[in-house]
Design a protein around this motif. Structure first.
Motif, PDB file in Angstrom:
ATOM      1  N   PRO A 173      25.528  38.150  45.943  1.00 53.62           N
ATOM      2  CA  PRO A 173      25.986  36.828  45.515  1.00 53.62           C
ATOM      3  C   PRO A 173      26.425  36.779  44.045  1.00 53.62           C
ATOM      4  O   PRO A 173      27.357  36.044  43.711  1.00 53.62           O
ATOM      5  CB  PRO A 173      24.774  35.921  45.760  1.00 53.62           C
ATOM      6  CG  PRO A 173      23.647  36.798  46.110  1.00 53.62           C
ATOM      7  CD  PRO A 173      24.177  38.125  46.518  1.00 53.62           C
ATOM      8  N   ASP A 174      25.757  37.557  43.191  1.00 48.82           N
ATOM      9  CA  ASP A 174      26.185  37.586  41.781  1.00 48.82           C
ATOM     10  C   ASP A 174      27.646  38.023  41.684  1.00 48.82           C
ATOM     11  O   ASP A 174      28.435  37.458  40.916  1.00 48.82           O
ATOM     12  CB  ASP A 174      25.323  38.564  40.964  1.00 48.82           C
ATOM     13  CG  ASP A 174      23.908  38.048  40.763  1.00 48.82           C
ATOM     14  OD1 ASP A 174      23.690  36.839  40.990  1.00 48.82           O
ATOM     15  OD2 ASP A 174      23.033  38.845  40.400  1.00 48.82           O
ATOM     16  N   TYR A 175      27.990  39.029  42.477  1.00 43.85           N
ATOM     17  CA  TYR A 175      29.366  39.525  42.451  1.00 43.85           C
ATOM     18  C   TYR A 175      30.326  38.464  42.990  1.00 43.85           C
ATOM     19  O   TYR A 175      31.391  38.225  42.413  1.00 43.85           O
ATOM     20  CB  TYR A 175      29.487  40.821  43.267  1.00 43.85           C
ATOM     21  CG  TYR A 175      30.929  41.202  43.522  1.00 43.85           C
ATOM     22  CD1 TYR A 175      31.693  41.787  42.507  1.00 43.85           C
ATOM     23  CD2 TYR A 175      31.543  40.939  44.740  1.00 43.85           C
ATOM     24  CE1 TYR A 175      33.027  42.108  42.711  1.00 43.85           C
ATOM     25  CE2 TYR A 175      32.868  41.255  44.955  1.00 43.85           C
ATOM     26  CZ  TYR A 175      33.616  41.840  43.941  1.00 43.85           C
ATOM     27  OH  TYR A 175      34.931  42.138  44.147  1.00 43.85           O
ATOM     28  N   LEU A 176      29.957  37.818  44.099  1.00 44.30           N
ATOM     29  CA  LEU A 176      30.867  36.834  44.695  1.00 44.30           C
ATOM     30  C   LEU A 176      31.179  35.712  43.707  1.00 44.30           C
ATOM     31  O   LEU A 176      32.332  35.304  43.541  1.00 44.30           O
ATOM     32  CB  LEU A 176      30.260  36.237  45.975  1.00 44.30           C
ATOM     33  CG  LEU A 176      30.057  37.194  47.145  1.00 44.30           C
ATOM     34  CD1 LEU A 176      29.634  36.422  48.378  1.00 44.30           C
ATOM     35  CD2 LEU A 176      31.328  37.984  47.428  1.00 44.30           C
ATOM     36  N   TYR A 177      30.114  35.227  43.040  1.00 49.29           N
ATOM     37  CA  TYR A 177      30.309  34.147  42.075  1.00 49.29           C
ATOM     38  C   TYR A 177      31.193  34.623  40.920  1.00 49.29           C
ATOM     39  O   TYR A 177      32.128  33.935  40.504  1.00 49.29           O
ATOM     40  CB  TYR A 177      28.946  33.669  41.547  1.00 49.29           C
ATOM     41  CG  TYR A 177      29.057  32.633  40.467  1.00 49.29           C
ATOM     42  CD1 TYR A 177      29.349  31.306  40.781  1.00 49.29           C
ATOM     43  CD2 TYR A 177      28.882  32.978  39.130  1.00 49.29           C
ATOM     44  CE1 TYR A 177      29.464  30.355  39.786  1.00 49.29           C
ATOM     45  CE2 TYR A 177      28.995  32.035  38.137  1.00 49.29           C
ATOM     46  CZ  TYR A 177      29.287  30.722  38.470  1.00 49.29           C
ATOM     47  OH  TYR A 177      29.408  29.786  37.481  1.00 49.29           O
ATOM     48  N   ALA A 178      30.884  35.835  40.425  1.00 50.47           N
ATOM     49  CA  ALA A 178      31.667  36.376  39.314  1.00 50.47           C
ATOM     50  C   ALA A 178      33.122  36.575  39.738  1.00 50.47           C
ATOM     51  O   ALA A 178      34.054  36.267  38.992  1.00 50.47           O
ATOM     52  CB  ALA A 178      31.065  37.704  38.847  1.00 50.47           C
ATOM     53  N   PHE A 179      33.317  37.040  40.961  1.00 49.38           N
ATOM     54  CA  PHE A 179      34.670  37.279  41.470  1.00 49.38           C
ATOM     55  C   PHE A 179      35.451  35.965  41.551  1.00 49.38           C
ATOM     56  O   PHE A 179      36.580  35.862  41.088  1.00 49.38           O
ATOM     57  CB  PHE A 179      34.579  37.937  42.850  1.00 49.38           C
ATOM     58  CG  PHE A 179      35.905  38.057  43.562  1.00 49.38           C
ATOM     59  CD1 PHE A 179      36.762  39.106  43.258  1.00 49.38           C
ATOM     60  CD2 PHE A 179      36.290  37.117  44.507  1.00 49.38           C
ATOM     61  CE1 PHE A 179      37.991  39.217  43.900  1.00 49.38           C
ATOM     62  CE2 PHE A 179      37.512  37.220  45.147  1.00 49.38           C
ATOM     63  CZ  PHE A 179      38.367  38.270  44.849  1.00 49.38           C
ATOM     64  N   LEU A 180      34.798  34.943  42.137  1.00 49.20           N
ATOM     65  CA  LEU A 180      35.502  33.675  42.339  1.00 49.20           C
ATOM     66  C   LEU A 180      35.848  32.998  41.019  1.00 49.20           C
ATOM     67  O   LEU A 180      36.792  32.206  40.944  1.00 49.20           O
ATOM     68  CB  LEU A 180      34.652  32.736  43.205  1.00 49.20           C
ATOM     69  CG  LEU A 180      34.524  33.171  44.665  1.00 49.20           C
ATOM     70  CD1 LEU A 180      33.506  32.308  45.392  1.00 49.20           C
ATOM     71  CD2 LEU A 180      35.870  33.106  45.369  1.00 49.20           C
ATOM     72  N   THR A 181      35.075  33.295  39.979  1.00 48.19           N
ATOM     73  CA  THR A 181      35.350  32.689  38.672  1.00 48.19           C
ATOM     74  C   THR A 181      35.980  33.706  37.723  1.00 48.19           C
ATOM     75  O   THR A 181      36.099  33.457  36.536  1.00 48.19           O
ATOM     76  CB  THR A 181      34.052  32.151  38.047  1.00 48.19           C
ATOM     77  OG1 THR A 181      33.105  33.222  37.986  1.00 48.19           O
ATOM     78  CG2 THR A 181      33.468  31.015  38.848  1.00 48.19           C
ATOM     79  N   GLY A 182      36.360  34.864  38.255  1.00 44.87           N
ATOM     80  CA  GLY A 182      36.793  35.966  37.395  1.00 44.87           C
ATOM     81  C   GLY A 182      38.302  36.130  37.277  1.00 44.87           C
ATOM     82  O   GLY A 182      38.768  37.158  36.793  1.00 44.87           O
ATOM     83  N   TYR A 183      39.082  35.117  37.730  1.00 43.23           N
ATOM     84  CA  TYR A 183      40.540  35.234  37.617  1.00 43.23           C
ATOM     85  C   TYR A 183      40.977  34.927  36.192  1.00 43.23           C
ATOM     86  O   TYR A 183      40.687  33.866  35.656  1.00 43.23           O
ATOM     87  CB  TYR A 183      41.226  34.282  38.595  1.00 43.23           C
ATOM     88  CG  TYR A 183      41.186  34.795  40.014  1.00 43.23           C
ATOM     89  CD1 TYR A 183      42.147  35.680  40.474  1.00 43.23           C
ATOM     90  CD2 TYR A 183      40.174  34.407  40.879  1.00 43.23           C
ATOM     91  CE1 TYR A 183      42.110  36.168  41.772  1.00 43.23           C
ATOM     92  CE2 TYR A 183      40.117  34.884  42.180  1.00 43.23           C
ATOM     93  CZ  TYR A 183      41.089  35.765  42.620  1.00 43.23           C
ATOM     94  OH  TYR A 183      41.044  36.250  43.892  1.00 43.23           O
ATOM     95  N   VAL A 184      41.647  35.879  35.558  1.00 45.79           N
ATOM     96  CA  VAL A 184      42.166  35.689  34.204  1.00 45.79           C
ATOM     97  C   VAL A 184      43.584  36.261  34.161  1.00 45.79           C
ATOM     98  O   VAL A 184      44.017  36.944  35.100  1.00 45.79           O
ATOM     99  CB  VAL A 184      41.286  36.417  33.153  1.00 45.79           C
ATOM    100  CG1 VAL A 184      39.956  35.728  32.984  1.00 45.79           C
ATOM    101  CG2 VAL A 184      41.104  37.876  33.521  1.00 45.79           C
ATOM    102  N   ASP A 185      44.266  35.985  33.079  1.00 42.77           N
ATOM    103  CA  ASP A 185      45.586  36.597  32.903  1.00 42.77           C
ATOM    104  C   ASP A 185      45.401  38.096  32.703  1.00 42.77           C
ATOM    105  O   ASP A 185      44.436  38.519  32.069  1.00 42.77           O
ATOM    106  CB  ASP A 185      46.291  35.993  31.684  1.00 42.77           C
ATOM    107  CG  ASP A 185      46.688  34.550  31.959  1.00 42.77           C
ATOM    108  OD1 ASP A 185      46.917  34.218  33.143  1.00 42.77           O
ATOM    109  OD2 ASP A 185      46.718  33.752  31.004  1.00 42.77           O
TER     110      ASP A 185
END
Lengths: 424, 258
Positions: free
Chosen positions: B151-163
């Motif tokens: 779950p830590d990864y999923l949350y980080a992934f979903l909020t991890g979009y950057v330029d």
């Protein structure tokens, strides 16, 4: 022996009637109640009984799991998830079984290293040791095939890597691999035969365990001092002394086991195995379960495929001839000051190989794997034969009761070499 | 509770930014460690945050489910999240299920019932790939257990979009994600502030939505988690008493031997 009824010391008429015709009660009493056991066992002697308990747990949970499992490439993954979701206590059965495999190896590895430290493989227990190595080998085969059954990514690719090892066999390699697969790749026939063998082999293990225990009860148990009991003053009846000690040890072990099952059930597994198997997508790193990692490191340490496979199997095979490689007459490392050092170096090397097996085969890990592999074999093939000739062992105590009994009076004598743990 | 959520979301954001900067130095392909989050289902007595998990279901339903299937989950499973029987039936009835064949040998459409599995967005892999630029959106049923970091990864992934970092050329149709192994991912960022209307007054920030849907994904991956931990506490307590008792018996039995 001859015709007529067996002697029975049981008073209950029903038990006596049965016992005279089939002396199971007498056998049980002789082997598990009266069995004279050295009085100085430490807690490392619990692990044989623990292994027996884990084997039973694995068989019982496995039987229930197989009632709900579907051995077909299209349904295996979903059927396991169905067990987790829709079968009453299915999650408990599966997590017990999954973590039970790891527990089995933890217990058996400690059991084996205990044997190595205290020289339990030496005359007259050579065959007992060899039967143990056979059990280890069967366990590995069973665990490997069991890991394939959920048909996740690691199941599929682990099966592909390991079965492909046999292609290293000269001339017939490819035919052997195809024969193992039952086709041209790891596929439904492979899954089916693995399921069949995964169900069969544990019962073979029970058979060999029976022989292992039977052989043990002929020679009697080794002990931390590695000297033979001289008489009744050196032994205790197995029941109640060791049944209660094993039960206490079992309690401690079950707490450890439960912590994994209930609070970290997937800690020892690999997340990729929750991805359904896909023959077209290779995982970035294919790693076996933790208990195979040292052997995996040995396999990858060698640039030549055939030699790598030979060394990997050789690392187990060398255990078969260990009783004749170790030339020292002294069993326990307690009286072998040099061997004791090399024993701990060997333990460290095995752990290091395990660490390297978990890492990608590149850079420093390859170097360490190679050093570790060389040391692993040198330990058995060079160090042990030489040590027996060169090492000067410490004087052995004259009997088991000599160093143990004075401790009970509270006075610690200069001759008492046993550490406090031994008398617990 | 909302405060706790917000604080962990903020902590996550701060960490994500920190690691995001560090990540630019990483060679592509290297995984970035996701920050650890204090989930309600962590720990010995962990339970699912019902409100967050229910909101997470709405996020899945309105955002994720347009591409991702959840073949292992049935509508009836939602009852475990606190949805009432009527609510579950109503949710199921929103979907059309192809059933049959009937007595005429024809397939027919009917409204969903609680026993139906979640209706998949695409009839097969090929149509899923066709609609997604060749990429296959994976089934999400056990996703929270199928990635390192869970779950830590999923949350980080979903909020991890950057330029993407300067000088990096994205392949056509790809997005840059700090936490995705290799960083270039076929799934675009789909969570936007207030993208999913929340009816319980919670502010539908991107982090809140990611937090909620991760809670829901953990529930679908591990529906027996609460039952398991509850039983585990009882089992361990029993074993401690049992083992202590056995130790006492052992001491007593061995007292005359030493």
């Amino acid at each position: 022996m001859g015709h007529g009824l067996a002697n029975s010391s049981f008073k209950n008429p029903v038990i006596r009637w049965m016992d005279q015709r089939l002396p199971l009660f007498t056998l049980m009493h002789k082997e598990y109640a009266a069995y004279p056991t050295p009085r100085n066992f430490n807690y490392f002697w619990n692990f044989g009984a623990l292994a027996m308990v884990v084997l039973m747990v694995m068989i019982v949970t496995g039987i229930f799991l197989s009632m709900h499992y579907t051995a077909h490439v299209d349904y295996a993954f979903d059927s396991v998830e169905r067990i987790m979701r829709d079968v009453n206590y299915g999650w408990l059965m599966r997590y017990l079984h999954m973590n039970g495999a790891s527990m089995f190896f933890i217990v058996v590895y400690i059991h084996i290293f205990r044997g190595l430290y205290y020289g339990s493989y030496k005359q007259p227990r050579e065959l007992l040791w060899i039967l143990g190595v056979i059990i280890l080998f069967l366990m590995m085969a069973t665990a490997f095939m069991g890991y394939v059954l959920p048909w996740g990514q690691m199941s599929f690719w682990g099966a592909t890597v390991i079965t492909n090892l046999f292609s290293a066999v000269p001339v017939f390699g490819d035919q052997i691999v195809m024969w193992l697969w039952g086709g041209f790749s790891v596929d439904n026939p492979t899954l089916n035969r693995f399921f069949s063998l995964h169900y069969l082999l544990p019962f073979v293990i029970i058979g060999v365990v029976f022989l292992h225990v039977a052989a043990l009860h002929i020679t009697g148990s080794n002990n931390p001092l590695g000297i033979d009991p001289k008489g009744p003053q050196d032994t205790l009846p197995f029941h109640p002394y060791y049944t209660i000690k094993d039960t206490f040890g079992l309690g401690v072990f079950l707490i450890f086991f439960s912590l994994f099952v209930f609070f970290a059930p997937n800690y020892l597994g690999h997340p990729d195995n929750y991805i359904p198997a896909d023959p077209l997508v290779t995982p970035a790193h294919i790693v076996p379960e933790w208990y195979f990692l040292p052997f995996y490191a040995i396999l990858r340490a060698v640039p030549d495929k055939l030699l790598g496979v030979v060394l990997m199997f050789g690392s187990i095979a060398v255990l078969f001839i260990l009783p004749w490689l170790d030339t020292s007459k002294v069993r326990s490392a307690r009286f072998r000051p040099i061997y004791k050092i090399f024993f701990w170096v060997f333990v460290f090397v095995c752990l290091m190989l395990g660490y390297c097996g978990a890492k990608p085969a590149e850079g420093i890990y390859v170097v360490l794997s190679r050093l570790g592999t060389v040391y692993y074999f040198a330990h058995f093939l060079i160090l042990l034969p030489l040590l027996g000739k060169l090492e000067r062992p410490l004087p052995l105590p004259t009997s088991i009761s000599e160093p143990v009994l004075p401790r009970g009076g509270g006075a610690i004598t200069a001759g008492a070499t046993a550490k406090p743990m031994d008398k617990a | 509770m909302v405060n706790v959520l917000r604080r962990s979301a903020l902590a996550g954001l701060a960490l994500a930014c920190g690691i995001g900067i560090g990540a630019a130095a990483h060679a592509a392909g290297e995984a970035v460690e996701p920050p650890a989050i204090d989930w309600s289902f962590n720990g010995l007595f962990g339970t699912f945050d019902r409100a967050a998990t229910q909101r997470g279901f709405h996020v899945y339903k309105q955002v994720c489910s347009s591409c991702h299937s959840m073949d292992l989950i049935a509508y009836r499973n939602l009852a475990q999240l606190g949805f009432s029987e009527d609510e579950v039936a109503a949710i199921a009835a929103e979907y059309r299920i192809t059933d049959g064949p009937d007595e005429n040998g024809e397939m027919f459409q009917r409204p969903g019932i609680p026993a139906d599995r979640f209706v998949a967005p695409f009839p097969n892999e090929e149509s899923a790939r066709l609609a997604n630029n060749g990429a296959l959106p994976p089934d999400l049923s056990v996703m929270a257990k199928a990635r390192a970091g869970g779950p830590d990864y999923l949350y980080a992934f979903l909020t991890g979009y950057v330029d993407p970092p300067d000088g990096t050329e994205l392949m056509p149709g790809m997005s840059w994600n700090t936490y995705y192994p290799g960083h270039q991912v076929a799934m675009p960022n789909l969570l936007f502030p207030n993208g999913v209307p929340y009816t319980d007054g919670t502010e539908a920030s991107v982090h809140q939505q990611a937090y909620d849907v991760t809670n829901f994904l953990m529930f679908t991956a591990e529906p027996s988690l609460e039952e398991r931990k509850e039983m585990g506490v009882k089992v361990i307590l029993f074993l401690i008493v049992f083992t202590a008792l056995m130790y006492a018996v052992k001491r007593k039995l061995w007292a005359d031997v030493h």
